[in-house]
Design a protein around this motif. Structure first.
Motif, PDB file in Angstrom:
ATOM      1  N   CYS A  95       0.859  -1.181   0.000  1.00 44.27           N
ATOM      2  CA  CYS A  95       0.000   0.000   0.000  1.00 44.27           C
ATOM      3  C   CYS A  95       0.900   1.237   0.000  1.00 44.27           C
ATOM      4  CB  CYS A  95      -0.876  -0.043   1.249  1.00 44.27           C
ATOM      5  SG  CYS A  95      -1.937   1.380   1.503  1.00 44.27           S
ATOM      6  N   ASN A  96       0.525   2.237  -0.771  1.00 41.11           N
ATOM      7  CA  ASN A  96       1.311   3.461  -0.889  1.00 41.11           C
ATOM      8  C   ASN A  96       0.384   4.673  -0.828  1.00 41.11           C
ATOM      9  OD1 ASN A  96       2.201   5.693  -3.037  1.00 41.11           O
ATOM     10  ND2 ASN A  96       4.051   4.816  -2.149  1.00 41.11           N
ATOM     11  N   ARG A  97       0.846   5.700  -0.156  1.00 35.85           N
ATOM     12  CA  ARG A  97       0.075   6.947  -0.097  1.00 35.85           C
ATOM     13  C   ARG A  97       1.002   8.113  -0.348  1.00 35.85           C
ATOM     14  NH1 ARG A  97      -4.961   8.603   2.460  1.00 35.85           N
ATOM     15  NH2 ARG A  97      -4.944  10.830   2.918  1.00 35.85           N
ATOM     16  N   LYS A  98       0.613   9.009  -1.242  1.00 36.61           N
ATOM     17  CA  LYS A  98       1.350  10.236  -1.516  1.00 36.61           C
ATOM     18  C   LYS A  98       0.474  11.410  -1.095  1.00 36.61           C
ATOM     19  CE  LYS A  98       3.734   8.313  -5.556  1.00 36.61           C
ATOM     20  NZ  LYS A  98       3.103   6.975  -5.479  1.00 36.61           N
ATOM     21  N   GLN A  99       1.010  12.274  -0.257  1.00 36.32           N
ATOM     22  CA  GLN A  99       0.323  13.489   0.144  1.00 36.32           C
ATOM     23  C   GLN A  99       1.362  14.538   0.467  1.00 36.32           C
ATOM     24  OE1 GLN A  99      -1.975  12.001   3.599  1.00 36.32           O
ATOM     25  NE2 GLN A  99      -0.455  12.974   4.925  1.00 36.32           N
ATOM     26  N   GLY A 100       1.090  15.769   0.079  1.00 36.38           N
ATOM     27  CA  GLY A 100       2.106  16.804   0.247  1.00 36.38           C
ATOM     28  C   GLY A 100       3.322  16.428  -0.571  1.00 36.38           C
ATOM     29  N   PHE A 101       4.469  16.530   0.040  1.00 38.92           N
ATOM     30  CA  PHE A 101       5.718  16.197  -0.641  1.00 38.92           C
ATOM     31  C   PHE A 101       6.268  14.850  -0.187  1.00 38.92           C
ATOM     32  CE2 PHE A 101       6.019  20.082  -2.813  1.00 38.92           C
ATOM     33  CZ  PHE A 101       5.545  21.064  -1.970  1.00 38.92           C
ATOM     34  N   ARG A 102       5.440  14.062   0.503  1.00 38.34           N
ATOM     35  CA  ARG A 102       5.919  12.795   1.053  1.00 38.34           C
ATOM     36  C   ARG A 102       5.114  11.627   0.521  1.00 38.34           C
ATOM     37  NH1 ARG A 102       7.329  13.726   7.468  1.00 38.34           N
ATOM     38  NH2 ARG A 102       8.784  15.461   7.181  1.00 38.34           N
ATOM     39  N   GLN A 103       5.718  10.469   0.638  1.00 37.43           N
ATOM     40  CA  GLN A 103       4.991   9.245   0.367  1.00 37.43           C
ATOM     41  C   GLN A 103       5.301   8.243   1.470  1.00 37.43           C
ATOM     42  OE1 GLN A 103       5.845   6.942  -3.150  1.00 37.43           O
ATOM     43  NE2 GLN A 103       8.048   7.324  -3.047  1.00 37.43           N
ATOM     44  N   TYR A 104       4.348   7.370   1.668  1.00 34.69           N
ATOM     45  CA  TYR A 104       4.420   6.405   2.754  1.00 34.69           C
ATOM     46  C   TYR A 104       4.128   5.013   2.202  1.00 34.69           C
ATOM     47  CZ  TYR A 104       3.894  10.734   5.380  1.00 34.69           C
ATOM     48  OH  TYR A 104       4.060  12.004   5.866  1.00 34.69           O
ATOM     49  N   TRP A 105       4.729   4.011   2.860  1.00 31.58           N
ATOM     50  CA  TRP A 105       4.563   2.618   2.430  1.00 31.58           C
ATOM     51  C   TRP A 105       4.103   1.764   3.615  1.00 31.58           C
ATOM     52  CZ3 TRP A 105       5.144   1.177  -2.600  1.00 31.58           C
ATOM     53  CH2 TRP A 105       5.843   2.046  -3.440  1.00 31.58           C
ATOM     54  N   GLY A 106       3.314   0.771   3.305  1.00 32.08           N
ATOM     55  CA  GLY A 106       3.011  -0.252   4.279  1.00 32.08           C
ATOM     56  C   GLY A 106       4.103  -1.312   4.281  1.00 32.08           C
ATOM     57  N   GLN A 107       3.905  -2.315   5.124  1.00 30.95           N
ATOM     58  CA  GLN A 107       4.928  -3.348   5.273  1.00 30.95           C
ATOM     59  C   GLN A 107       4.805  -4.443   4.225  1.00 30.95           C
ATOM     60  OE1 GLN A 107       2.167  -3.223   6.947  1.00 30.95           O
ATOM     61  NE2 GLN A 107       1.371  -5.330   6.952  1.00 30.95           N
ATOM     62  N   GLY A 108       3.692  -4.461   3.514  1.00 33.56           N
ATOM     63  CA  GLY A 108       3.482  -5.451   2.467  1.00 33.56           C
ATOM     64  C   GLY A 108       2.718  -6.671   2.950  1.00 33.56           C
ATOM     65  N   THR A 109       1.959  -7.251   2.032  1.00 33.56           N
ATOM     66  CA  THR A 109       1.245  -8.500   2.323  1.00 33.56           C
ATOM     67  C   THR A 109       1.478  -9.446   1.147  1.00 33.56           C
ATOM     68  OG1 THR A 109      -0.887  -9.466   2.965  1.00 33.56           O
ATOM     69  CG2 THR A 109      -0.966  -7.680   1.356  1.00 33.56           C
ATOM     70  N   PRO A 110       1.895 -10.673   1.415  1.00 29.30           N
ATOM     71  CA  PRO A 110       2.223 -11.580   0.318  1.00 29.30           C
ATOM     72  C   PRO A 110       0.986 -12.228  -0.290  1.00 29.30           C
ATOM     73  CG  PRO A 110       2.685 -12.620   2.410  1.00 29.30           C
ATOM     74  CD  PRO A 110       2.245 -11.232   2.722  1.00 29.30           C
ATOM     75  N   VAL A 111       1.019 -12.349  -1.604  1.00 30.61           N
ATOM     76  CA  VAL A 111      -0.018 -13.047  -2.354  1.00 30.61           C
ATOM     77  C   VAL A 111       0.654 -14.136  -3.188  1.00 30.61           C
ATOM     78  CG1 VAL A 111      -1.705 -12.846  -4.225  1.00 30.61           C
ATOM     79  CG2 VAL A 111      -1.583 -11.082  -2.448  1.00 30.61           C
ATOM     80  N   THR A 112       0.177 -15.349  -3.031  1.00 30.06           N
ATOM     81  CA  THR A 112       0.687 -16.472  -3.804  1.00 30.06           C
ATOM     82  C   THR A 112      -0.468 -17.106  -4.566  1.00 30.06           C
ATOM     83  OG1 THR A 112       2.405 -16.916  -2.157  1.00 30.06           O
ATOM     84  CG2 THR A 112       1.896 -18.678  -3.710  1.00 30.06           C
ATOM     85  N   VAL A 113      -0.277 -17.228  -5.880  1.00 28.94           N
ATOM     86  CA  VAL A 113      -1.296 -17.846  -6.719  1.00 28.94           C
ATOM     87  C   VAL A 113      -0.710 -19.147  -7.272  1.00 28.94           C
ATOM     88  CG1 VAL A 113      -2.862 -17.577  -8.670  1.00 28.94           C
ATOM     89  CG2 VAL A 113      -2.186 -15.580  -7.307  1.00 28.94           C
ATOM     90  N   SER A 114      -1.252 -20.229  -6.806  1.00 32.14           N
ATOM     91  CA  SER A 114      -0.696 -21.533  -7.184  1.00 32.14           C
ATOM     92  C   SER A 114      -1.749 -22.609  -6.991  1.00 32.14           C
ATOM     93  CB  SER A 114       0.532 -21.842  -6.328  1.00 32.14           C
ATOM     94  OG  SER A 114       1.006 -23.149  -6.597  1.00 32.14           O
ATOM     95  N   SER A 115      -1.656 -23.633  -7.838  1.00 33.49           N
ATOM     96  CA  SER A 115      -2.565 -24.775  -7.679  1.00 33.49           C
ATOM     97  C   SER A 115      -1.910 -25.864  -6.833  1.00 33.49           C
ATOM     98  CB  SER A 115      -2.958 -25.330  -9.045  1.00 33.49           C
ATOM     99  OG  SER A 115      -1.810 -25.658  -9.797  1.00 33.49           O
TER     100      SER A 115
END
Length: 115
Positions: A95-115
């Motif tokens: 997840c990313n957010r840009k506001q003003g002159f800054r941007q922020y990131w989340g820590q991430g969440t993994p997605v795996t697509v597999s059978s």
């Protein structure tokens, strides 16, 4: 400061669906752009979809027609509905957010697509 916390990742089968959420807290501005990025192993981080404070959206060609980005202003949250998942969608989603002159990131969440 702004804090972003993702949730909803996991394992899905090809053709399946997942819904990612991003909770936003902190010093939130009313003018912003929020986005989902992803990074697959050995690859650069890439933009998946974005939405601004007016609700205007854009998508990468690889997910257009399959993924839907949305936001809930009252809940300070953003979502990514992912349908018809493919193995090539496997990545850590940020997840990313840009506001003003800054941007922020989340820590991430993994997605795996597999059978």
């Amino acid at each position: 400061q702004v804090q972003l916390v993702e949730s909803g990742g996991g394992l899905a089968q090809p053709g399946g669906s997942l819904r990612l959420s991003c909770a936003v807290s902190g010093n939130i501005f009313s003018t912003y752009v929020m986005a989902w990025y992803r990074q697959a192993p050995g690859k650069q981080r890439e933009l998946v979809a974005a939405i601004n404070d007016s609700g205007i959206t854009n998508y990468s060609d690889s997910v257009k027609g399959r993924f839907t980005i949305s936001r809930d202003t009252a809940k300070n949250a953003m979502y990514l509905q992912m349908n018809n998942l493919k193995p090539e969608d496997t990545a850590v989603y940020y997840c990313n957010r840009k506001q003003g002159f800054r941007q922020y990131w989340g820590q991430g969440t993994p997605v795996t697509v597999s059978s």
